[in-house]
Design a protein around this motif. Structure first.
Motif, PDB file in Angstrom:
ATOM      1  N   PRO A  28     -11.456   0.833  19.764  1.00  0.00           N
ATOM      2  CA  PRO A  28     -10.494   0.690  18.585  1.00  0.00           C
ATOM      3  C   PRO A  28     -10.324   2.227  18.256  1.00  0.00           C
ATOM      4  CG  PRO A  28     -11.924  -1.022  18.499  1.00  0.00           C
ATOM      5  CD  PRO A  28     -12.581  -0.493  19.462  1.00  0.00           C
ATOM      6  N   ASP A  29     -11.560   3.161  18.049  1.00  0.00           N
ATOM      7  CA  ASP A  29     -11.338   4.434  17.615  1.00  0.00           C
ATOM      8  C   ASP A  29     -10.573   5.271  18.326  1.00  0.00           C
ATOM      9  OD1 ASP A  29     -13.203   3.704  15.307  1.00  0.00           O
ATOM     10  OD2 ASP A  29     -14.795   4.386  16.381  1.00  0.00           O
ATOM     11  N   ASP A  30     -10.281   4.982  19.671  1.00  0.00           N
ATOM     12  CA  ASP A  30      -9.526   5.754  20.408  1.00  0.00           C
ATOM     13  C   ASP A  30      -8.067   5.223  20.805  1.00  0.00           C
ATOM     14  OD1 ASP A  30      -8.728   7.522  22.793  1.00  0.00           O
ATOM     15  OD2 ASP A  30      -9.180   5.778  24.212  1.00  0.00           O
ATOM     16  N   ALA A  31      -7.951   3.736  20.708  1.00  0.00           N
ATOM     17  CA  ALA A  31      -6.831   3.067  21.294  1.00  0.00           C
ATOM     18  C   ALA A  31      -5.990   2.833  19.994  1.00  0.00           C
ATOM     19  CB  ALA A  31      -6.919   1.806  21.756  1.00  0.00           C
ATOM     20  N   ILE A  32      -6.473   2.848  18.836  1.00  0.00           N
ATOM     21  CA  ILE A  32      -5.559   2.503  17.696  1.00  0.00           C
ATOM     22  C   ILE A  32      -5.126   3.825  17.092  1.00  0.00           C
ATOM     23  CG2 ILE A  32      -5.339   1.257  15.334  1.00  0.00           C
ATOM     24  CD1 ILE A  32      -7.456  -0.802  16.440  1.00  0.00           C
ATOM     25  N   ILE A  33      -3.834   4.012  16.712  1.00  0.00           N
ATOM     26  CA  ILE A  33      -3.275   5.128  16.048  1.00  0.00           C
ATOM     27  C   ILE A  33      -2.921   4.507  14.789  1.00  0.00           C
ATOM     28  CG2 ILE A  33      -1.526   6.907  15.967  1.00  0.00           C
ATOM     29  CD1 ILE A  33      -1.400   6.827  18.962  1.00  0.00           C
ATOM     30  N   GLU A  34      -3.702   5.228  13.728  1.00  0.00           N
ATOM     31  CA  GLU A  34      -3.260   4.539  12.175  1.00  0.00           C
ATOM     32  C   GLU A  34      -2.645   5.829  11.543  1.00  0.00           C
ATOM     33  OE1 GLU A  34      -6.637   1.670  10.757  1.00  0.00           O
ATOM     34  OE2 GLU A  34      -7.131   3.721  10.464  1.00  0.00           O
ATOM     35  N   LEU A  35      -1.430   5.317  10.857  1.00  0.00           N
ATOM     36  CA  LEU A  35      -0.674   6.431  10.263  1.00  0.00           C
ATOM     37  C   LEU A  35      -0.984   6.339   8.719  1.00  0.00           C
ATOM     38  CD1 LEU A  35       2.768   4.811  11.668  1.00  0.00           C
ATOM     39  CD2 LEU A  35       1.427   6.785  12.543  1.00  0.00           C
ATOM     40  N   THR A  36      -1.277   7.550   8.312  1.00  0.00           N
ATOM     41  CA  THR A  36      -1.704   7.793   7.004  1.00  0.00           C
ATOM     42  C   THR A  36      -0.670   8.712   6.361  1.00  0.00           C
ATOM     43  OG1 THR A  36      -2.960   9.813   7.637  1.00  0.00           O
ATOM     44  CG2 THR A  36      -4.165   7.539   7.520  1.00  0.00           C
ATOM     45  N   PRO A  37      -0.886   8.590   5.014  1.00  0.00           N
ATOM     46  CA  PRO A  37       0.094   9.385   4.243  1.00  0.00           C
ATOM     47  C   PRO A  37      -0.210  10.886   4.253  1.00  0.00           C
ATOM     48  CG  PRO A  37      -0.097   7.268   2.944  1.00  0.00           C
ATOM     49  CD  PRO A  37      -1.124   7.309   4.047  1.00  0.00           C
ATOM     50  N   ARG A  38       0.740  11.803   3.791  1.00  0.00           N
ATOM     51  CA  ARG A  38       0.064  13.111   3.615  1.00  0.00           C
ATOM     52  C   ARG A  38      -0.740  13.238   2.447  1.00  0.00           C
ATOM     53  NH1 ARG A  38       5.707  16.849   4.856  1.00  0.00           N
ATOM     54  NH2 ARG A  38       6.277  15.660   6.842  1.00  0.00           N
ATOM     55  N   ASP A  39      -1.540  13.981   2.301  1.00  0.00           N
ATOM     56  CA  ASP A  39      -2.328  14.480   1.392  1.00  0.00           C
ATOM     57  C   ASP A  39      -1.840  14.550  -0.006  1.00  0.00           C
ATOM     58  OD1 ASP A  39      -4.540  14.566   2.992  1.00  0.00           O
ATOM     59  OD2 ASP A  39      -4.541  16.899   2.945  1.00  0.00           O
ATOM     60  N   GLY A  40      -2.049  13.515  -0.845  1.00  0.00           N
ATOM     61  CA  GLY A  40      -1.401  13.612  -2.305  1.00  0.00           C
ATOM     62  C   GLY A  40      -0.309  12.735  -2.176  1.00  0.00           C
ATOM     63  N   GLU A  41      -0.364  11.916  -1.255  1.00  0.00           N
ATOM     64  CA  GLU A  41       0.957  10.811  -1.292  1.00  0.00           C
ATOM     65  C   GLU A  41       0.506   9.617  -0.933  1.00  0.00           C
ATOM     66  OE1 GLU A  41       4.022  12.160   1.409  1.00  0.00           O
ATOM     67  OE2 GLU A  41       4.355  14.236   0.464  1.00  0.00           O
ATOM     68  N   TYR A  42       1.334   8.669  -1.370  1.00  0.00           N
ATOM     69  CA  TYR A  42       0.867   6.989  -1.334  1.00  0.00           C
ATOM     70  C   TYR A  42       1.711   6.443  -0.216  1.00  0.00           C
ATOM     71  CZ  TYR A  42      -1.351   8.181  -5.602  1.00  0.00           C
ATOM     72  OH  TYR A  42      -2.353   8.823  -6.656  1.00  0.00           O
ATOM     73  N   THR A  43       2.585   6.912   0.224  1.00  0.00           N
ATOM     74  CA  THR A  43       3.505   6.150   1.026  1.00  0.00           C
ATOM     75  C   THR A  43       3.719   6.962   2.438  1.00  0.00           C
ATOM     76  OG1 THR A  43       5.403   6.818  -0.005  1.00  0.00           O
ATOM     77  CG2 THR A  43       4.710   4.629  -0.439  1.00  0.00           C
ATOM     78  N   LEU A  44       4.188   6.493   3.412  1.00  0.00           N
ATOM     79  CA  LEU A  44       4.608   7.229   4.587  1.00  0.00           C
ATOM     80  C   LEU A  44       5.928   7.671   4.512  1.00  0.00           C
ATOM     81  CD1 LEU A  44       2.891   4.662   7.147  1.00  0.00           C
ATOM     82  CD2 LEU A  44       2.102   6.871   6.707  1.00  0.00           C
ATOM     83  N   ARG A  45       6.150   8.954   5.098  1.00  0.00           N
ATOM     84  CA  ARG A  45       7.499   9.625   5.269  1.00  0.00           C
ATOM     85  C   ARG A  45       8.038   8.927   6.697  1.00  0.00           C
ATOM     86  NH1 ARG A  45       7.614  15.808   3.167  1.00  0.00           N
ATOM     87  NH2 ARG A  45       6.081  15.613   1.421  1.00  0.00           N
ATOM     88  N   ASP A  46       9.377   8.788   6.560  1.00  0.00           N
ATOM     89  CA  ASP A  46       9.959   8.154   7.760  1.00  0.00           C
ATOM     90  C   ASP A  46       9.660   9.140   8.961  1.00  0.00           C
ATOM     91  OD1 ASP A  46      10.766   6.128   6.202  1.00  0.00           O
ATOM     92  OD2 ASP A  46      12.757   6.794   5.974  1.00  0.00           O
ATOM     93  N   GLU A  47       9.790  10.326   8.593  1.00  0.00           N
ATOM     94  CA  GLU A  47       9.709  11.172   9.918  1.00  0.00           C
ATOM     95  C   GLU A  47       8.268  11.193  10.353  1.00  0.00           C
ATOM     96  OE1 GLU A  47       9.810  14.044   6.065  1.00  0.00           O
ATOM     97  OE2 GLU A  47      10.543  12.215   6.806  1.00  0.00           O
ATOM     98  N   ASP A  48       7.336  11.296   9.544  1.00  0.00           N
ATOM     99  CA  ASP A  48       5.992  11.308  10.066  1.00  0.00           C
ATOM    100  C   ASP A  48       5.715   9.922  10.877  1.00  0.00           C
ATOM    101  OD1 ASP A  48       5.512  13.469   8.584  1.00  0.00           O
ATOM    102  OD2 ASP A  48       4.549  12.605   6.985  1.00  0.00           O
TER     103      ASP A  48
END
Length: 421
Positions: free
Chosen positions: A152-172
């Motif tokens: 899982p550490d290799d196969a799963i790509i987890e999307l995280t917000p930028r530092d200091g932000e709580y939600t994901l940016r669409d472009e990211d």
């Protein structure tokens, strides 16, 4: 531009012109000191439709009257009990009727769909999800990855917000999908994040996944009955949901799935075979050799759990009397009014971490407290507000357009305004 006012008269005037206001009378509200609570927890468990008791009694009567023959002779024959649901569900998710079916529960359905749509190879084995997804999604994806022999550490790509932000940016999100490229097998994201209330751009995410050659699906637990979707037109490959939140179908209520006709009508699409997924005309011949039904129905495992579907019918009957867009129109204004009032409060230390852009959220607002969050939550409960607490310091509220009012929102504000913590 909304010209909101922070007073009761304004809230009541908005209720006077709300075409959905009468729907409130179709639901039971918990009581507090002899009055309806301010129920802002429909994103966790929706209220009970008043018609559910009548429908339960009717099925009990049919069971008593017919016994096994109720499968064909009941007012709503149990053999095909789930079929009419597809008409309502298709409207809610923007699909063809054959692309949806009510069955099982959410995580069971997610596993069944991942068995079909996470088919890793040596070169293409990675799966994208959002970091901090609801634990059931995390567990399901991790175990699916392990089942196929990957780390899982290799196969799963987890999307995280930028530092200091709580939600994901669409472009990211789109960049992460593009960067994964030929290594990406599947994208599986919660359409509305349970914690922040962020509504992701499902259309763009699906297009980005398909450009890499990957499959794309969504967990709609917090999206069903909350935000408008066009899963068929967006060419989403698969989706699953529960029905006990905005769909008001009772604790542990039946779940459902969407499978795009591209896959559902292809007999070569892998699915775990179950008796009820077999082609209906040959189902009772009891022969070897699975012949899948057309569409999403071929993912069914067993016959309909009728008594777990009765409340679902009660709720969908109400949804059939309006439209997702009508609910959305009210929700946009109701949630914006709640946000407006919350911003008037200065004595409590919190910030709203749900996106401020209306198209990037549904009915939910998540309030992140710097301190005293639990005290505020407990005080709200004592004052007759039912909200939802999430660790470490978030109060989630959901003014649901089906049964919440502008006066509910104003009452919530008044209670908060007078809290001393």
């Amino acid at each position: 531009m909304n010209n909101f006012e922070a007073n009761l008269e304004y809230a009541q005037s908005q209720d006077d012109i709300d075409i959905l206001y009468p729907f409130r009378e179709r639901f039971h509200f918990p009581q507090h000191n002899g009055k309806d609570v301010v129920y802002f927890c429909g994103n966790s468990l929706g209220l009970q439709p008043k018609s559910a008791r009548y429908l339960f009694d009717r099925e009990l009567s049919d069971w008593a009257k017919w016994g096994v023959e109720g499968h064909f002779n009941a007012d709503h024959p149990w053999f095909s009990y789930q079929k009419p649901f597809s008409t309502s569900l298709a409207k809610i998710v923007g699909a063809k009727e054959e692309e949806v079916v009510a069955m099982n529960t959410l995580t069971v359905n997610l596993h069944l769909l991942l068995m079909s749509f996470y088919r890793p190879t040596k070169e293409r084995y990675k799966i994208i999800m959002e970091a901090g997804a609801f634990p059931s999604d995390q567990y399901a994806i991790e175990t699916q990855v392990r089942m196929h022999g990957y780390n899982p550490d290799d196969a799963i790509i987890e999307l995280t917000p930028r530092d200091g932000e709580y939600t994901l940016r669409d472009e990211d999100i789109l960049t992460a999908i593009s960067d994964a490229g030929d290594s990406l097998a599947t994208v599986m994201i919660g359409a509305v994040n349970y914690y922040t209330g962020q509504f992701y751009n499902l259309k763009d995410i699906t297009e980005a996944a398909h450009k890499t050659g990957a499959i794309c699906g969504f967990d709609l637990a917090h999206a069903m009955g909350n935000v408008p979707m066009q899963l068929h037109d967006w060419k989403v490959d698969f989706a699953c949901w529960c029905s006990y939140k905005y769909l008001n179908s009772g604790p542990g209520g039946v779940g459902g799935i969407f499978v795009h006709e591209t896959h559902g009508n292809n007999p070569d699409t892998f699915r775990l075979a179950g008796w009820w997924g077999n082609e209906e005309s040959t189902r009772f011949k009891m022969k070897k050799g699975f012949i899948p039904s057309k569409g999403a129905a071929s993912w069914q495992m067993s016959n309909a759990p009728v008594f777990n579907m009765i409340a679902h019918k009660a709720s969908l009957d109400i949804f059939d009397k309006t439209s997702v867009q009508t609910l959305r129109n009210k929700s946009l204004t109701l949630t914006a009014y709640c946000e407006f009032l919350l911003k008037q409060l200065t004595h409590l230390e919190f910030e709203i971490i749900t996106p401020s852009e209306p198209h990037r959220r549904g009915a939910q607002l998540s309030l992140l407290f710097g301190k005293d969050g639990r005290k505020v939550f407990d005080a709200l409960t004592n004052e007759g507000v039912i909200a939802d607490w999430r660790e470490p310091n978030v109060i989630r509220i959901a003014p649901v357009p089906m049964y919440n009012t502008f006066e509910d929102v104003y009452s919530f504000y008044e209670i908060l305004k007078n809290l001393a913590v």
